[in-house]
Design a protein around this motif. Structure first.
Motif, mmCIF file in Angstrom:
data_model
loop_
_atom_site.group_PDB
_atom_site.id
_atom_site.type_symbol
_atom_site.label_atom_id
_atom_site.label_comp_id
_atom_site.label_asym_id
_atom_site.label_seq_id
_atom_site.Cartn_x
_atom_site.Cartn_y
_atom_site.Cartn_z
ATOM 1 N N GLY A 119 -33.056 7.289 -51.310
ATOM 2 C CA GLY A 119 -33.278 6.051 -50.576
ATOM 3 C C GLY A 119 -34.757 5.799 -50.312
ATOM 4 N N GLU A 120 -35.133 4.530 -50.295
ATOM 5 C CA GLU A 120 -36.507 4.129 -50.044
ATOM 6 C C GLU A 120 -36.554 3.170 -48.859
ATOM 7 N N PHE A 121 -37.666 3.172 -48.149
ATOM 8 C CA PHE A 121 -37.857 2.188 -47.101
ATOM 9 C C PHE A 121 -37.918 0.792 -47.726
ATOM 10 N N GLY A 122 -37.580 -0.202 -46.898
ATOM 11 C CA GLY A 122 -37.624 -1.577 -47.372
ATOM 12 C C GLY A 122 -36.277 -2.120 -47.767
ATOM 13 N N GLY A 123 -35.209 -1.346 -47.559
ATOM 14 C CA GLY A 123 -33.867 -1.783 -47.898
ATOM 15 C C GLY A 123 -33.068 -2.192 -46.672
ATOM 16 N N THR A 124 -31.757 -2.416 -46.870
ATOM 17 C CA THR A 124 -30.873 -2.858 -45.792
ATOM 18 C C THR A 124 -29.645 -1.959 -45.742
ATOM 19 N N PHE A 125 -29.357 -1.442 -44.552
ATOM 20 C CA PHE A 125 -28.211 -0.563 -44.307
ATOM 21 C C PHE A 125 -27.053 -1.414 -43.785
ATOM 22 N N SER A 126 -25.830 -1.164 -44.283
ATOM 23 C CA SER A 126 -24.650 -1.916 -43.845
ATOM 24 C C SER A 126 -23.497 -0.962 -43.545
ATOM 25 N N TYR A 127 -22.723 -1.319 -42.508
ATOM 26 C CA TYR A 127 -21.603 -0.473 -42.083
ATOM 27 C C TYR A 127 -20.513 -1.389 -41.544
ATOM 28 N N ASP A 128 -19.279 -1.127 -41.956
ATOM 29 C CA ASP A 128 -18.150 -1.968 -41.543
ATOM 30 C C ASP A 128 -17.447 -1.382 -40.327
ATOM 31 N N VAL A 129 -17.039 -2.269 -39.419
ATOM 32 C CA VAL A 129 -16.272 -1.892 -38.234
ATOM 33 C C VAL A 129 -15.060 -2.809 -38.143
ATOM 34 N N GLU A 130 -13.876 -2.219 -37.973
ATOM 35 C CA GLU A 130 -12.654 -3.000 -37.812
ATOM 36 C C GLU A 130 -12.264 -3.033 -36.339
ATOM 37 N N LEU A 131 -12.162 -4.230 -35.775
ATOM 38 C CA LEU A 131 -11.807 -4.396 -34.371
ATOM 39 C C LEU A 131 -10.303 -4.189 -34.174
ATOM 40 N N ALA A 132 -9.898 -4.117 -32.906
ATOM 41 C CA ALA A 132 -8.502 -3.839 -32.590
ATOM 42 C C ALA A 132 -7.566 -4.910 -33.131
ATOM 43 N N ASP A 133 -8.036 -6.159 -33.255
ATOM 44 C CA ASP A 133 -7.180 -7.243 -33.757
ATOM 45 C C ASP A 133 -7.175 -7.341 -35.271
ATOM 46 N N GLY A 134 -7.840 -6.388 -35.947
ATOM 47 C CA GLY A 134 -7.856 -6.373 -37.395
ATOM 48 C C GLY A 134 -9.044 -7.059 -38.028
ATOM 49 N N THR A 135 -9.892 -7.683 -37.207
ATOM 50 C CA THR A 135 -11.083 -8.350 -37.738
ATOM 51 C C THR A 135 -12.061 -7.311 -38.287
ATOM 52 N N LEU A 136 -12.550 -7.541 -39.500
ATOM 53 C CA LEU A 136 -13.514 -6.635 -40.110
ATOM 54 C C LEU A 136 -14.913 -7.222 -39.971
ATOM 55 N N GLN A 137 -15.793 -6.490 -39.307
ATOM 56 C CA GLN A 137 -17.177 -6.917 -39.132
ATOM 57 C C GLN A 137 -18.083 -6.047 -40.006
ATOM 58 N N THR A 138 -19.085 -6.655 -40.607
ATOM 59 C CA THR A 138 -20.116 -5.913 -41.330
ATOM 60 C C THR A 138 -21.407 -5.993 -40.538
ATOM 61 N N HIS A 139 -21.915 -4.835 -40.135
ATOM 62 C CA HIS A 139 -23.151 -4.760 -39.356
ATOM 63 C C HIS A 139 -24.264 -4.260 -40.276
ATOM 64 N N SER A 140 -25.379 -4.963 -40.280
ATOM 65 C CA SER A 140 -26.492 -4.611 -41.170
ATOM 66 C C SER A 140 -27.805 -4.597 -40.406
ATOM 67 N N PHE A 141 -28.722 -3.759 -40.862
ATOM 68 C CA PHE A 141 -30.080 -3.780 -40.309
ATOM 69 C C PHE A 141 -31.057 -3.302 -41.383
ATOM 70 N N PRO A 142 -32.278 -3.843 -41.373
ATOM 71 C CA PRO A 142 -33.292 -3.402 -42.333
ATOM 72 C C PRO A 142 -33.900 -2.075 -41.903
ATOM 73 N N ILE A 143 -34.379 -1.312 -42.857
ATOM 74 C CA ILE A 143 -35.097 -0.070 -42.569
ATOM 75 C C ILE A 143 -36.469 -0.177 -43.197
ATOM 76 N N GLN A 144 -37.463 -0.464 -42.374
ATOM 77 C CA GLN A 144 -38.842 -0.671 -42.827
ATOM 78 C C GLN A 144 -39.694 0.525 -42.423
ATOM 79 N N ARG A 145 -40.821 0.678 -43.076
ATOM 80 C CA ARG A 145 -41.795 1.683 -42.634
ATOM 81 C C ARG A 145 -42.269 1.339 -41.237
ATOM 82 N N MET A 146 -42.737 2.353 -40.521
ATOM 83 C CA MET A 146 -43.179 2.129 -39.158
ATOM 84 C C MET A 146 -44.350 1.155 -39.105
ATOM 85 N N LEU A 147 -45.229 1.208 -40.103
ATOM 86 C CA LEU A 147 -46.408 0.353 -40.117
ATOM 87 C C LEU A 147 -46.265 -0.751 -41.140
#
Length: 283
Positions: free
Chosen positions: A255-283
């Protein structure tokens, strides 16, 4: 064996949060991840063997004898994986502290799974003139170098075989506040280790009032647009969790900095959410 870094002078404006609250504070009810002790290929984080000595110029070679004693104590604590002790020798709000905080969180998250354990090293040698301390065991050696001592006499920066600390570690926003409703997946920290892999620590915060589940593997979109799925054996997460928060660790191979991480979460009612965030260098 830690997760990998290096030195970079002039980091006056780097903001690194202090260590997160212990993971035992208001933990979410979780379904424990499968340790899978029979997995043939263990997770490897740090250190990687050094085939040849690194011959870079030290950033700050003129370190006093008194400051060098601090350097040696810091390096020894890192080699021994004693990051609570290392924290006492790290300058607050610097890349060195960011490295320590990342490893503290990693240890607290994976401490019950021996597959993710990082064996300690012994200090083999130190060279004040060369600004380098070497640790090792029967299988490998691993060096810390280019130490910079901050204005309070503590370590503000240094290098590992992975590169400058400020170039291989970054900090995120972390745990969602109590008043924040819903489900949140946020970056706590990420580090590119000496094996060339990205170690991502995410905070999963559930303020929905109900149990949620994580049905799918994490994904990482590289800077070039390539999407890789994190292997199940490279993920220390939970299939389900109740109200509260937990930290989860993901090893993104190559993996390299500058990409986007994604993770799925399924809520109690069955709704599927995709949560994403970028991973950048500190500077």
């Amino acid at each position: 064996m830690a997760l990998g870094l290096a030195a970079c002078a002039g980091e006056e404006n780097v903001t690194v949060p202090t260590a997160p609250a212990p993971l035992t504070t208001e933990p979410a009810t979780t379904v424990a991840p499968d340790p899978d002790p029979t997995t043939p290929d263990p997770v490897t984080t740090e250190p990687e063997p050094e085939p040849d000595p690194v011959t870079t110029e030290p950033v700050e070679a003129d370190i006093s004898e008194a400051d060098w004693e601090t350097v040696k104590l810091f390096a020894q604590a890192v080699f021994e994986n004693d990051y609570e002790l290392a924290e006492t020798y790290a300058e607050p709000r610097t890349p060195a502290m960011g490295y320590v905080v990342h490893n503290l969180t990693y240890q607290a998250t994976t401490q019950d799974n021996p597959r993710w354990e990082i064996p300690p090293l012994d200090t083999v040698s130190d060279d004040r003139a060369g600004n380098r301390v070497v640790g090792g065991d029967d299988d490998a050696t691993w060096s810390l170098s280019n130490f910079v001592v901050g204005p309070t006499g503590l370590i503000s920066d240094f290098s590992t075989p992975a590169g400058p600390v400020s170039e291989v570690v970054t900090m995120g926003t972390g745990i969602a506040e109590d008043e924040t409703e819903g489900m949140h997946v946020r970056l706590m920290s990420a580090l590119r280790n000496s094996g060339g892999h990205l170690v991502v620590i995410a905070a999963l915060t559930n303020h929905t009032g109900e149990q949620v589940s994580m049905p799918n593997l994490a994904r990482y979109e590289m800077p070039d647009g390539t999407v890789v799925e994190v292997d199940e054996y490279d993920e220390f997460s939970y299939p389900a969790m109740g109200t509260g928060w937990v930290a989860a660790v993901f090893l993104v191979r190559d993996g390299e900095f500058g990409g986007t991480f994604s993770y799925d979460v399924e809520l109690a009612d069955g709704t599927l959410q995709t949560h994403s965030f970028p991973i950048q260098r500190m500077l």
